[in-house]
Write a protein that holds these residues in place. Structure first.
Motif, short mmCIF file in Angstrom:
data_model
loop_
_atom_site.label_atom_id
_atom_site.label_comp_id
_atom_site.label_asym_id
_atom_site.label_seq_id
_atom_site.Cartn_x
_atom_site.Cartn_y
_atom_site.Cartn_z
N PHE A 111 -18.38 -12.22 -66.72
CA PHE A 111 -17.26 -12.49 -67.62
C PHE A 111 -16.38 -13.63 -67.13
CE2 PHE A 111 -12.83 -11.85 -68.96
CZ PHE A 111 -12.98 -11.97 -70.33
N TRP A 112 -15.93 -13.57 -65.88
CA TRP A 112 -14.98 -14.55 -65.37
C TRP A 112 -15.60 -15.94 -65.31
CZ3 TRP A 112 -10.51 -12.70 -66.06
CH2 TRP A 112 -10.30 -11.33 -65.94
N ARG A 113 -16.88 -16.01 -64.95
CA ARG A 113 -17.56 -17.32 -64.93
C ARG A 113 -17.74 -17.87 -66.34
NH1 ARG A 113 -22.60 -15.86 -61.57
NH2 ARG A 113 -21.96 -13.81 -62.23
N ALA A 114 -18.16 -17.01 -67.29
CA ALA A 114 -18.34 -17.47 -68.68
C ALA A 114 -17.00 -17.91 -69.27
CB ALA A 114 -18.96 -16.36 -69.52
N LEU A 115 -15.94 -17.18 -68.97
CA LEU A 115 -14.61 -17.53 -69.47
C LEU A 115 -14.20 -18.92 -68.99
CD1 LEU A 115 -12.43 -15.93 -71.16
CD2 LEU A 115 -11.31 -15.53 -68.97
N ALA A 151 -12.73 -10.62 -79.87
CA ALA A 151 -14.14 -10.92 -79.62
C ALA A 151 -14.78 -9.74 -78.92
CB ALA A 151 -14.27 -12.18 -78.78
N PHE A 152 -15.61 -9.01 -79.65
CA PHE A 152 -16.35 -7.89 -79.07
C PHE A 152 -17.42 -8.46 -78.14
CE2 PHE A 152 -14.47 -5.91 -82.70
CZ PHE A 152 -14.25 -4.59 -82.32
N LEU A 153 -17.50 -7.93 -76.93
CA LEU A 153 -18.47 -8.39 -75.95
C LEU A 153 -19.69 -7.48 -76.01
CD1 LEU A 153 -16.03 -9.27 -73.06
CD2 LEU A 153 -16.90 -10.72 -74.90
N GLY A 154 -20.49 -7.71 -77.03
CA GLY A 154 -21.68 -6.92 -77.31
C GLY A 154 -21.62 -6.40 -78.73
N ALA A 160 -9.01 -11.69 -86.83
CA ALA A 160 -10.36 -12.18 -87.11
C ALA A 160 -11.29 -11.61 -86.04
CB ALA A 160 -10.38 -13.70 -87.08
N VAL A 161 -12.57 -11.47 -86.36
CA VAL A 161 -13.52 -10.82 -85.45
C VAL A 161 -14.69 -11.74 -85.13
CG1 VAL A 161 -15.11 -8.87 -85.18
CG2 VAL A 161 -12.91 -8.53 -86.33
N TRP A 162 -15.04 -11.77 -83.86
CA TRP A 162 -16.25 -12.42 -83.37
C TRP A 162 -17.02 -11.41 -82.56
CZ3 TRP A 162 -17.92 -17.77 -82.55
CH2 TRP A 162 -17.28 -18.66 -83.40
N VAL A 163 -18.33 -11.62 -82.46
CA VAL A 163 -19.18 -10.82 -81.59
C VAL A 163 -19.89 -11.78 -80.64
CG1 VAL A 163 -21.12 -9.21 -81.43
CG2 VAL A 163 -19.47 -8.99 -83.30
N LEU A 164 -19.70 -11.56 -79.35
CA LEU A 164 -20.28 -12.40 -78.31
C LEU A 164 -21.20 -11.56 -77.43
CD1 LEU A 164 -17.05 -14.28 -77.15
CD2 LEU A 164 -18.85 -15.14 -78.67
N PRO A 165 -22.14 -12.20 -76.74
CA PRO A 165 -23.00 -11.45 -75.82
C PRO A 165 -22.18 -10.79 -74.71
CG PRO A 165 -23.87 -13.66 -76.21
CD PRO A 165 -22.49 -13.61 -76.82
N ALA A 209 -21.81 -18.84 -71.63
CA ALA A 209 -20.74 -19.85 -71.68
C ALA A 209 -20.78 -20.62 -73.01
CB ALA A 209 -20.87 -20.81 -70.50
N ALA A 210 -21.96 -20.91 -73.51
CA ALA A 210 -22.07 -21.64 -74.79
C ALA A 210 -21.52 -20.79 -75.94
CB ALA A 210 -23.52 -22.02 -75.06
N ALA A 211 -21.83 -19.51 -75.96
CA ALA A 211 -21.32 -18.62 -77.02
C ALA A 211 -19.80 -18.49 -76.93
CB ALA A 211 -21.98 -17.25 -76.92
N TYR A 212 -19.27 -18.34 -75.72
CA TYR A 212 -17.83 -18.22 -75.54
C TYR A 212 -17.14 -19.55 -75.90
CZ TYR A 212 -18.52 -13.76 -73.06
OH TYR A 212 -18.82 -12.47 -72.71
N ARG A 213 -17.80 -20.67 -75.58
CA ARG A 213 -17.25 -21.99 -75.90
C ARG A 213 -17.15 -22.17 -77.41
NH1 ARG A 213 -20.88 -24.81 -73.65
NH2 ARG A 213 -19.94 -24.59 -71.60
N GLU A 214 -18.14 -21.69 -78.14
CA GLU A 214 -18.10 -21.77 -79.61
C GLU A 214 -16.86 -21.07 -80.15
OE1 GLU A 214 -20.83 -20.65 -83.52
OE2 GLU A 214 -21.64 -20.29 -81.51
N LEU A 215 -16.56 -19.90 -79.62
CA LEU A 215 -15.34 -19.19 -80.02
C LEU A 215 -14.10 -19.99 -79.65
CD1 LEU A 215 -13.55 -16.81 -80.91
CD2 LEU A 215 -13.97 -15.80 -78.64
N ARG A 216 -14.05 -20.50 -78.42
CA ARG A 216 -12.87 -21.26 -77.99
C ARG A 216 -12.64 -22.46 -78.90
NH1 ARG A 216 -12.14 -25.80 -75.81
NH2 ARG A 216 -14.24 -25.99 -74.99
N GLU A 217 -13.69 -23.16 -79.25
CA GLU A 217 -13.54 -24.32 -80.13
C GLU A 217 -13.08 -23.90 -81.54
OE1 GLU A 217 -17.40 -26.15 -79.71
OE2 GLU A 217 -16.83 -27.06 -77.77
N ALA A 218 -13.54 -22.76 -82.01
CA ALA A 218 -13.14 -22.27 -83.34
C ALA A 218 -11.66 -21.89 -83.37
CB ALA A 218 -14.00 -21.08 -83.75
N VAL A 219 -11.15 -21.29 -82.29
CA VAL A 219 -9.74 -20.86 -82.30
C VAL A 219 -8.80 -21.98 -81.86
CG1 VAL A 219 -10.34 -18.43 -81.97
CG2 VAL A 219 -9.76 -19.83 -79.96
#
Length: 181
Positions: free
Chosen positions: A53-57, A121-124, A149-154, A169-179
Motif C-alpha cells: 500500500f505505502w509503496r503504491a501510494l 477507493a475500495f482496495l479489492g 464517488a466510488v472507485w475499486v482498486l486492486p 501504482a498505475a491503477a492508483y495513479r489513474e485514480l489520483r489523476e481523476a481526482v
C-alpha cells in the motif's frame, strides 16, 4: 484538531488503539476490506512487510515521500486517508463473508457521510461487490456511497499475486489523476 479527535474516538470506540486515518473533506478515502492481524498487533494500518500500500501510494503520486505504516497520520496532509469496511482483523479477506460485508454497510456509510471524502477507493472487489450486489469492474463505479464517488482498486496485500507493484501504482495513479483534474 477536531479531525484528530474524531479519528481517535473512532479507534477507541472500536476497542482498538488503531483504526481510521480520516479527516473531514479528504480528496480520497482508501477503504481496506478489513484490517490484517498485523495491523491489530502493530497498531498501524498496512503494516505487514509484504503489503504494498505505502509503496503504491507513493509511486502513484499521492504522497511526495514514501511513508511507513507508523507515519500513517501524515496521509492527511496530502488529502488522503483510510478506513476499513469491516472492522474485524483477519489473516486474509477470505475469512470475511459476503454477509459480514453487507452487515458492515450501515456503519461504514455513516462514517463516510460523517467525514465526507470526495471519493472512496475500495482496495479489492469483494467489499464493494457486497454493496453493489453485482459483478464489479476495476476503476470508477456508477454508484455513490455515503455521498462519495466510488472507485475499486486492486488490493495491495502481498497475498494478491495478480497485481505487481507497477500495476498497483498505475491503477492508483489513474485514480489520483481523476481526482486531481
Amino acid at each position: 484538531t477536531e479531525s484528530d479527535t474524531l479519528a481517535r474516538h473512532d479507534a477507541r470506540s472500536s476497542g482498538r488503539g488503531w483504526g481510521d486515518v480520516l479527516a473531514p473533506g479528504l480528496r480520497v478515502g482508501f477503504v481496506g476490506l478489513n484490517p490484517a492481524v498485523t495491523a491489530e498487533a502493530s497498531g498501524h494500518n498496512f503494516s505487514a512487510p509484504s503489503n504494498r500500500f505505502w509503496r503504491a501510494l507513493h509511486l502513484s503520486g499521492f504522497t511526495p515521500d514514501l511513508l511507513a505504516a507508523v507515519d500513517e497520520r501524515q496521509m492527511l496532509e496530502f488529502g488522503v486517508g483510510l478506513t476499513s469496511l469491516v472492522r474485524r482483523a483477519t489473516v486474509g479477506v477470505a475469512e470475511v463473508s459476503r454477509a459480514e460485508f453487507r452487515a458492515a454497510v450501515p456503519e461504514f456509510s455513516a462514517r463516510i457521510e460523517r467525514y465526507a471524502p470526495g471519493t472512496i477507493a475500495f482496495l479489492g472487489k469483494a467489499g464493494f461487490a457486497a454493496l453493489a450486489k453485482r459483478a464489479v469492474a476495476w476503476g470508477a463505479q456508477p454508484e455513490r456511497v455515503g455521498g462519495a464517488a466510488v472507485w475499486v482498486l486492486p488490493n495491495p496485500s502481498g497475498l494478491n499475486r495478480a497485481f505487481g507493484l507497477e500495476a498497483l501504482a498505475a491503477a492508483y495513479r489513474e485514480l489520483r489523476e481523476a481526482v486531481s483534474g
